[in-house]
Scaffold this active site. Structure first.
Site, short mmCIF file in Angstrom:
data_model
loop_
_atom_site.label_atom_id
_atom_site.label_comp_id
_atom_site.label_asym_id
_atom_site.label_seq_id
_atom_site.Cartn_x
_atom_site.Cartn_y
_atom_site.Cartn_z
N SER A 78 15.34 -0.17 4.04
CA SER A 78 14.23 0.27 4.68
C SER A 78 13.20 -1.02 4.47
O SER A 78 12.78 -1.35 3.31
CB SER A 78 13.51 1.44 4.21
OG SER A 78 12.44 1.78 5.13
N SER A 79 12.94 -1.65 5.38
CA SER A 79 12.03 -3.10 5.18
C SER A 79 10.64 -2.75 4.50
O SER A 79 10.11 -1.32 4.43
CB SER A 79 11.91 -3.77 6.23
OG SER A 79 13.22 -4.42 6.77
N GLN A 80 10.12 -3.76 3.85
CA GLN A 80 8.58 -3.57 3.43
C GLN A 80 7.68 -3.16 4.60
O GLN A 80 7.74 -3.75 5.81
CB GLN A 80 8.26 -4.89 2.99
CG GLN A 80 6.69 -4.81 2.32
CD GLN A 80 6.08 -6.20 1.82
OE1 GLN A 80 6.60 -7.32 2.14
NE2 GLN A 80 5.18 -6.11 1.01
#
Length: 390
Positions: A78-80
């Site tokens: 889950s990206s920043q």
């Protein structure tokens, strides 16, 4: 939980990211923890599980959550959140739009897009990743998202709606798939992290292959045709460069802040095809490097303008690194968002081939010294027919 999510929004904004009311509401209401039910890997390598006290505080931090490794390398996450917010803002989704997402990840990004009123199709080449995203979306009660297992290059699957108003790519690629361009509605855009100088700055690409730079980023790389290399590809990032010693002392006071250093890095990559990133054992973050043909030596440009170099051609590559830094400085340190990028067919992808600084003619720019990087106009030229028309 309400306090945690309020703090979450503050953390995203603290990173300098403006949130529209609709996007702030999406981040505040879509439960990120539902999308990591099996936990995630902390930065120290430990797996953090839902029962652990640091689980929720980390979920609602402005940090990437790595959810899958392959041979010790992250392959899904889950990206920043602040990066997600920037990319979604650049995508400019509107209620009722059809959006194709390349790289399903946990499903959280697709859920945010659905919360903004879009109808989302998200594809992932990894069947287990797609299955987990599908389950998480169901648990979160998200409607309007379809998850498919498919190769991101073609993104072909049964019942494909064929045309999309927007396309967003959440994995690092070497260029834009022609299949994406073919399926973009007139006036549409593709938000995509494209390899450049060993990182993946995010581009805003339109139908004709014209693009602007959105922001710096580093993504997990895709596989297959989406990472196809070409003659003028930048070298792959290197873990280290042995024997680096000082060639030029610090000349910028104060040193460049992180974003400005990325601006320099982007310009360097536009001007020289041997630019990449190199890790240094005495520093946490990677550095802008110009590799010689051996791929093991060259020069490093630090944030204070100092140059370190190594190898048989250390003097030559130190001069190239200095010319890159000085040229960017003489141009009044343009941000990466000031670059226009043209893409053209190259092998299986449309890849960047010319970079132009907006409002400045390249021939009016200070010219580099001998053995220094070539100007952007000397970049690899496109195929004979050039970028295709809209």
């Amino acid at each position: 939980m309400e306090d945690a999510r309020r703090h979450y929004l503050d953390l995203i904004r603290t990173d300098g990211v403006p949130l529209s009311p609709a996007l702030a509401q999406a981040f505040a209401t879509v439960p990120r923890e539902v999308f990591v039910p099996d936990g995630f890997l902390a930065r120290d390598g430990r797996r953090v599980l839902p029962a652990d006290p640091e689980f929720l505080p980390t979920v609602y931090s402005n940090d990437v959550l790595v959810t899958k490794l392959s041979e010790g390398r992250p392959v899904s996450s889950s990206s920043q959140p602040s990066l997600m917010a920037i990319m979604i803002g650049a995508l400019d989704p509107r209620p009722g739009m059809r959006i194709l997402e390349i790289g399903a990840g946990t499903g959280y990004n697709a859920a945010l897009l659905a919360a903004l009123g879009a109808t989302v199709t998200t594809v992932d080449v990894q069947p287990d990743v797609a299955a987990r995203a599908r389950s998480a979306l169901a648990r979160a009660g998200v409607s309007g998202v379809r998850v498919e297992t498919a190769d991101g290059y073609t993104a072909a699957f049964a019942g494909d709606p064929e045309r999309y108003d927007r396309i967003i790519v959440t994995v690092g690629v070497a260029g834009v798939s022609p299949h994406w361009l073919d399926r973009l509605e007139p006036g549409g855009r593709i938000i995509v992290p494209v390899e450049h100088g060993g990182t993946h700055p995010v581009l805003d690409v339109r139908e004709q292959g014209a693009a602007t730079v959105v922001c710096p980023a580093g993504f997990m790389s895709a596989s297959g045709p989406l990472t196809a290399r070409r003659r003028h590809s930048h070298p792959e990032p290197v873990l280290g460069m042995e024997g680096l010693t000082g060639s030029r002392p610090s000349c910028w006071r104060p040193p460049l802040e992180a974003l400005a250093y990325r601006d320099l890095w982007y310009a360097a990559g536009a001007w020289h095809h041997r630019v990449t990133q190199a890790a240094r054992p005495d520093r946490q973050q990677s550095c802008l490097a110009v590799l010689d043909e051996s791929g093991e030596s060259g020069a490093v440009v630090l944030a204070d303008g100092a140059i370190l170099a190594s190898g048989a051609e250390r003097d030559r590559y130190a001069a190239i690194g200095a010319a890159l830094a000085d040229r960017w400085d003489a141009l009044e340190r343009p941000p990466m968002s000031a670059w226009d990028v043209e893409l053209a067919p190259s092998g299986p992808l449309w890849t960047p081939y010319r970079w132009t600084l907006r409002h400045r003619r390249a021939e009016d720019s200070p010219q580099p010294a001998e053995d220094s990087p070539q100007p952007a106009e000397d970049s690899p030229q496109p195929a004979e027919d050039g970028p295709r028309a809209a």
